[in-house]
Enzyme design. Structure first.
Site, PDB file in Angstrom:
ATOM      1  N   ASP A  94       0.910  -1.027  -0.415  1.00 40.23           N
ATOM      2  CA  ASP A  94      -0.189  -0.033  -0.416  1.00 40.23           C
ATOM      3  C   ASP A  94       0.539   0.909   0.250  1.00 40.23           C
ATOM      4  O   ASP A  94       2.548   1.384  -0.154  1.00 40.23           O
ATOM      5  CB  ASP A  94      -0.674  -0.022   0.883  1.00 40.23           C
ATOM      6  CG  ASP A  94      -0.176   0.149   3.051  1.00 40.23           C
ATOM      7  OD1 ASP A  94       0.521   0.903   2.888  1.00 40.23           O
ATOM      8  OD2 ASP A  94      -0.298  -1.038   3.163  1.00 40.23           O
ATOM      9  N   HIS A 109       8.859  -5.331  -1.218  1.00 42.12           N
ATOM     10  CA  HIS A 109       7.359  -6.229  -1.915  1.00 42.12           C
ATOM     11  C   HIS A 109       6.396  -5.876  -3.300  1.00 42.12           C
ATOM     12  O   HIS A 109       5.858  -6.825  -3.660  1.00 42.12           O
ATOM     13  CB  HIS A 109       6.291  -7.280  -1.519  1.00 42.12           C
ATOM     14  CG  HIS A 109       6.889  -7.843  -0.385  1.00 42.12           C
ATOM     15  ND1 HIS A 109       6.453  -8.666   0.796  1.00 42.12           N
ATOM     16  CD2 HIS A 109       8.471  -8.466  -0.559  1.00 42.12           C
ATOM     17  CE1 HIS A 109       7.415  -9.346   1.586  1.00 42.12           C
ATOM     18  NE2 HIS A 109       8.288  -9.314   0.575  1.00 42.12           N
TER      19      HIS A 109
END
Length: 254
Positions: A94, A109
């Site tokens: 996010d 990631h």
């Protein structure tokens, strides 16, 4: 006073902002097999299914009431006011760290808000959810963008930079992460090996086999503001000065 700090953040800090996590009991993994939505092979078999999987979280992040919490804001404050070296490494895809103001940030990631060309690996900002119309502008013919997310079997992003930062840091803090998935699970060992102080911030009690020197049990949104204030005041964490809040005490895990 600390001069070089590395901070690792995991799903726990984002969960406090209302984001569903992949691995919790009510997480998205339960709706799909991991190999179907989080592997290159799964994407090759059914790109629409994988896109729908990530679009669900994209919509929650951009269309809901999800905002950075006090933990994100504390780390942004540390970056702004700390005059040493700082790197925040996040396992989260996010953009809550960015919204809070963090810029010295590495998404190991990947990022939910970006698509990646499978040929050139160039990334592109997504202003709406994935679909067949999302193609790159770097190739002829244009390639369909895949999620800019590190899947199982793929190499995390920026490991050389992370390793260099861990080799020279004097403080390593891990926040809201299970500490069981490598290579991130090995970061504490590297920091310990090079003489850094290591602190874990987590909701659960410290594992008796934990390699962290200190453990703070509590919500990141509650613990981090006071921990950051101590760091900015030049207070080095030690057994003789371990109180962080009235109700939370920094405890040695050894």
């Amino acid at each position: 006073m600390y001069r070089q700090i590395v901070i690792l953040t995991g799903a726990g800090i984002s969960a406090e902002s209302g984001l569903r996590t992949f691995r919790d009991q009510d997480g998205l993994w339960e709706e799909h097999k991991i190999e179907d939505v989080a592997t290159p092979e799964g994407y090759a078999r059914d790109p629409e299914l994988v896109e729908a999987f990530y679009n669900t979280r994209w919509s929650q992040l951009h269309n809901g009431d999800v905002e950075p919490n006090e933990g994100h804001l504390a780390l942004a404050k540390l970056e702004k006011e700390f005059d040493g070296e700082l790197l925040v490494v996040t396992q989260n895809i996010d953009d809550l760290h960015e919204r809070a103001g963090s810029r010295r940030l590495l998404h190991m990631h990947g990022e939910l808000s970006k698509g990646r060309c499978p040929r050139s690996r160039q990334t592109f900002i997504l202003k709406d959810p994935f679909g067949p119309a999302h193609t790159c502008t770097c190739c002829i013919p244009a390639q369909r963008l895949r999620p800019h997310v590190v899947w199982f079997g793929e190499m995390p992003i920026g490991l050389d930079r992370i390793q260099h930062a861990l080799d020279s840091c004097d403080l390593f803090i891990a926040i809201g992460t299970s500490g069981t998935v490598y290579p991130a699970a090995g970061f504490v060992d590297t920091a310990n090996h090079h003489g850094a102080q290591t602190i874990e911030v987590n909701l659960v009690e410290a594992d008796r086999h934990s390699q962290f020197q200190y453990h703070l049990q509590g919500k990141a949104s509650q613990v981090l503001p006071e921990l950051v204030d101590k760091i900015l005041k030049g207070q080095v964490i030690s057994n003789s000065s371990c109180d962080v809040t009235d109700s939370l005490v920094l405890k040695s895990a050894n």
